[in-house]
Design an enzyme around this catalytic site. Structure first.
Site, PDB file in Angstrom:
ATOM      1  CG  PHE A  30      14.178 -42.099 -70.461  1.00 13.95           C
ATOM      2  CD1 PHE A  30      15.058 -41.666 -69.479  1.00 13.95           C
ATOM      3  CD2 PHE A  30      13.390 -41.164 -71.098  1.00 13.95           C
ATOM      4  CE1 PHE A  30      15.140 -40.324 -69.130  1.00 13.95           C
ATOM      5  CE2 PHE A  30      13.458 -39.812 -70.761  1.00 13.95           C
ATOM      6  CZ  PHE A  30      14.336 -39.395 -69.776  1.00 13.95           C
ATOM      7  CE  LYS A  81      20.182 -41.556 -70.458  1.00 11.65           C
ATOM      8  NZ  LYS A  81      19.555 -42.684 -71.067  1.00 11.65           N
ATOM      9  CG  ASN A 120      20.311 -43.839 -66.738  1.00 15.61           C
ATOM     10  OD1 ASN A 120      19.236 -44.428 -66.771  1.00 15.61           O
ATOM     11  ND2 ASN A 120      21.076 -43.690 -67.802  1.00 15.61           N
ATOM     12  CG  LEU A 144      13.367 -52.243 -55.167  1.00 14.15           C
ATOM     13  CD1 LEU A 144      12.122 -52.290 -54.302  1.00 14.15           C
ATOM     14  CD2 LEU A 144      14.505 -51.569 -54.401  1.00 14.15           C
ATOM     15  CB  ALA A 174      19.578 -58.331 -54.277  1.00 14.16           C
ATOM     16  CB  CYS A 205      23.289 -46.365 -69.035  1.00 12.28           C
ATOM     17  SG  CYS A 205      22.893 -46.209 -70.766  1.00 12.28           S
TER      18      CYS A 205
HETATM   19  C1  UDX Z   1      19.540 -48.405 -68.457  1.00 12.82           C
HETATM   20  C2  UDX Z   1      18.246 -47.621 -68.104  1.00 12.82           C
HETATM   21  O1  UDX Z   1      17.263 -48.526 -67.571  1.00 12.82           O
HETATM   22  C3  UDX Z   1      17.707 -46.921 -69.326  1.00 12.82           C
HETATM   23  O2  UDX Z   1      16.574 -46.150 -68.964  1.00 12.82           O
HETATM   24  C4  UDX Z   1      18.799 -46.025 -69.886  1.00 12.82           C
HETATM   25  O3  UDX Z   1      18.367 -45.409 -71.056  1.00 12.82           O
HETATM   26  C5  UDX Z   1      20.072 -46.816 -70.172  1.00 12.82           C
HETATM   27  O4  UDX Z   1      20.477 -47.513 -69.000  1.00 12.82           O
HETATM   28  P1  UDX Z   1      20.162 -50.714 -69.641  1.00 12.82           P
HETATM   29  O5  UDX Z   1      21.591 -50.346 -69.384  1.00 12.82           O
HETATM   30  O6  UDX Z   1      19.782 -51.243 -70.974  1.00 12.82           O
HETATM   31  O7  UDX Z   1      19.209 -49.432 -69.380  1.00 12.82           O
HETATM   32  O8  UDX Z   1      19.784 -51.834 -68.570  1.00 12.82           O
HETATM   33  P2  UDX Z   1      18.809 -51.987 -67.328  1.00 12.82           P
HETATM   34  O9  UDX Z   1      17.760 -52.962 -67.653  1.00 12.82           O
HETATM   35  O10 UDX Z   1      18.387 -50.703 -66.764  1.00 12.82           O
HETATM   36  O11 UDX Z   1      19.804 -52.714 -66.301  1.00 12.82           O
HETATM   37  C6  UDX Z   1      21.039 -52.093 -65.892  1.00 12.82           C
HETATM   38  C7  UDX Z   1      21.803 -52.988 -64.943  1.00 12.82           C
HETATM   39  O12 UDX Z   1      21.143 -53.076 -63.701  1.00 12.82           O
HETATM   40  C8  UDX Z   1      21.965 -54.436 -65.418  1.00 12.82           C
HETATM   41  O13 UDX Z   1      23.281 -54.852 -65.122  1.00 12.82           O
HETATM   42  C9  UDX Z   1      20.964 -55.215 -64.609  1.00 12.82           C
HETATM   43  O14 UDX Z   1      21.326 -56.550 -64.420  1.00 12.82           O
HETATM   44  C10 UDX Z   1      20.988 -54.438 -63.305  1.00 12.82           C
HETATM   45  N1  UDX Z   1      19.744 -54.551 -62.534  1.00 12.82           N
HETATM   46  C11 UDX Z   1      18.575 -54.048 -63.035  1.00 12.82           C
HETATM   47  C12 UDX Z   1      19.772 -55.125 -61.275  1.00 12.82           C
HETATM   48  O15 UDX Z   1      20.835 -55.576 -60.805  1.00 12.82           O
HETATM   49  N2  UDX Z   1      18.622 -55.166 -60.546  1.00 12.82           N
HETATM   50  C13 UDX Z   1      17.437 -54.667 -61.017  1.00 12.82           C
HETATM   51  O16 UDX Z   1      16.438 -54.742 -60.280  1.00 12.82           O
HETATM   52  C14 UDX Z   1      17.417 -54.097 -62.299  1.00 12.82           C
END
Ligand code: UDX
Length: 475
Positions: free
Chosen positions: A171, A241, A245, A287, A289, A297
């Site tokens: 995760f 998993k 996600n 949350l 935006a 992922c």
């Molecule tokens: C994600 C999951 O969090 C992790 O648990 C899993 O194992 C792999 O996928 P990751 O891809 O490293 O991890 O990035 P994450 O920090 O989750 O952000 C994913 C995307 O969402 C990014 O593009 C980020 O900018 C976006 N995001 C995240 C938002 O737009 N708003 C948020 O509040 C959080």
């Protein structure tokens, strides 16, 4: 690769009941897993068919940018080995992790070729004693059973059935991989094989009991106690998993959908999410935006779930909508730009941030990619800056047209607009007032809501907020 830490890390003692671990696939997850397990006190060998990567890791160099992991790799070298030879890694291993990539095929299903190759290669070198094969790659529900079958079919005769397959999903988030691995919320182990689960509980004992000395680069967070150990069936672990996600992706798409409505009704998305987040059933996290989710992922896992559903004739309308909202969010960036500049032909547009999120140089499914592609298709000239990801983009985005800028100031010089695509601290903490002075036209499209004050004589568009027009007048 730029180093992230100056202070060397100390390596804790080897565990008395330390295990011998092989990690197949040294991508993001495999590399992190190998380094962490060696640090915790096990003997680890990382296996990858990519010789270049094996050599780099052997020299103690990290092929990716991940804060702190470089220092821990160097510190853990005495208990780490890297090889491209299965025969020298698998026979001695008590636990074998499969951490290879599962990139999406054009139809959305994950490509399981690398998992199959890894399982077959592992099978040929099993030693006839009980070995635990752990699936850490994100694979469709049912893949664990299929891996068991592959092991059975390819293991040398009498070794058959001397293995246990366990699903142990990962995760971790990129950029905070070490922290997430050392202080997880839960460790999920899925298997019908009690001995397999017991061996992994032994492997993870330092994490489950939090008995290890924290590295300098990832101190134990205040208030953190221990992770939950969740044991399930193989299929449930695989589903956990995907469901986790998909739910996080939904949360972000929901915030983006509400943000769009906020712009219509003159509400502020930051105030709204702050307000709803105090409801413990909702929470504040995930949350924010913005330009929509990206990375390796969320896109892959949401489409894999939808495609699994369709294999069973089962619609997933909520997930479909989350993907649609995400696509719309990416287009919104250009729409906002056009609202002010109209024709983009010949306009100079600065793009700040290429990585899909801060603290990584990972460009996979980055919103900046689609944005640059669309801008150049509309005739704009793009100047790009990123504190870390420019070299990665030079290698991977050869099909895109943009100029590189080595500083924010250089990117902004003479620009007609600036787009903030990644919320790096460097952009959050920028003296925007001064930085914007070099622009031809002071228009900021801040897709990550990083600006906290309104620079004078500038127009600022954010996501889910009132537009600030030049002269300080809110629209
Ligand atoms: C994600 C999951 O969090 C992790 O648990 C899993 O194992 C792999 O996928 P990751 O891809 O490293 O991890 O990035 P994450 O920090 O989750 O952000 C994913 C995307 O969402 C990014 O593009 C980020 O900018 C976006 N995001 C995240 C938002 O737009 N708003 C948020 O509040 C959080």
């Amino acid at each position: 690769m730029r180093s992230t830490q100056t202070m060397p890390e100390a390596l804790p003692e080897r565990l008395q009941d330390g295990l011998r671990v092989a990690v197949v696939g040294t991508g993001y997850v495999g590399m992190g897993t190998a380094v962490m397990l060696a640090y915790l006190g096990h003997d680890v060998v990382g296996v990858d068919i990519d010789e270049r990567k094996v050599e780099m890791l052997g020299r103690g160099e990290l092929p990716i940018y991940e804060p702190g992991l470089d220092a821990l790799l160097v510190a853990s070298q005495p208990r780490l080995r890297w090889t491209s030879d299965y025969a020298s890694a698998i026979p001695d291993a008590d636990v074998i992790f499969i951490c290879v990539g599962t990139p999406p095929l054009p139809g959305g299903q994950p490509n399981l070729r690398y998992v199959a190759d890894a399982a077959q290669s592992v099978a040929r070198h099993l030693n006839g004693k009980l070995q635990v094969v752990v699936n850490k790659s994100t694979v469709p529900v049912g893949t664990g059973d299929w891996v068991s079958r592959l092991l059975e079919e390819h293991a040398v005769g009498y070794h058959t059935n001397r293995y246990a397959v366990v699903s142990n999903p990962e995760f971790l988030r990129e950029g905070t991989a070490l922290h997430d691995s050392l202080y997880p919320d839960r460790i999920v182990l899925g298997s019908g094989h009690a001995e397999g689960i017991a061996r992994l509980a032994q492997l993870y004992a330092p994490l489950l009991e939090q008995s290890f000395a924290p590295p300098l680069c990832a101190p134990r967070p205040a208030g953190y106690t221990r992770p939950e150990l969740v044991t399930t069936s193989l299929s449930s672990a695989e589903m956990i998993k995907y469901a986790a996600n998909a739910f996080l992706a939904l949360k972000i798409s929901f915030a983006n959908e509400i943000a769009g409505l906020c712009e219509h009704v003159d509400a502020d998305i930051a105030e709204v999410t702050h307000g709803i987040g105090f409801d413990r059933r909702i929470g504040h996290r995930f949350l924010a935006a913005g330009a929509g989710w990206g990375g390796s992922c969320f896109g892959k896992d949401t489409s894999a779930l939808i495609s699994t559903g369709s294999e069973y004739g089962y619609d997933m309308p909520i997930l479909d909508a989350a993907v649609r909202v995400n696509r719309r969010q990416r287009h919104l960036v250009i729409t906002k730009l056009q609202r002010h500049l109209h024709r983009l032909q010949g306009k100079r547009v600065a793009v700040l941030g290429l990585a899909f999120k801060p603290n990584t140089d990972d460009l996979r499914d980055a919103p900046a990619h689609d944005c640059i592609e669309r801008l150049t298709a509309l005739g704009a000239k793009v100047v790009a800056h990123d504190p870390v990801a420019l070299p990665a983009a030079r290698r991977e985005w050869t099909h895109l047209q943009y100029e590189e800028a080595d500083s924010v100031e250089a990117a902004l010089r003479g620009a007609d607009a600036v787009l903030v695509m990644t919320e790096w601290d460097e952009y959050r903490d920028l003296d925007w007032e001064t930085a914007l002075r070099g622009m031809r036209n002071r228009l900021v499209i801040d897709t990550r809501n990083v600006l906290r004050r309104w620079p004078e004589h500038s127009t600022v568009e954010q996501i889910g907020r009132r537009v600030r027009l030049a002269g300080g007048v809110p629209a």
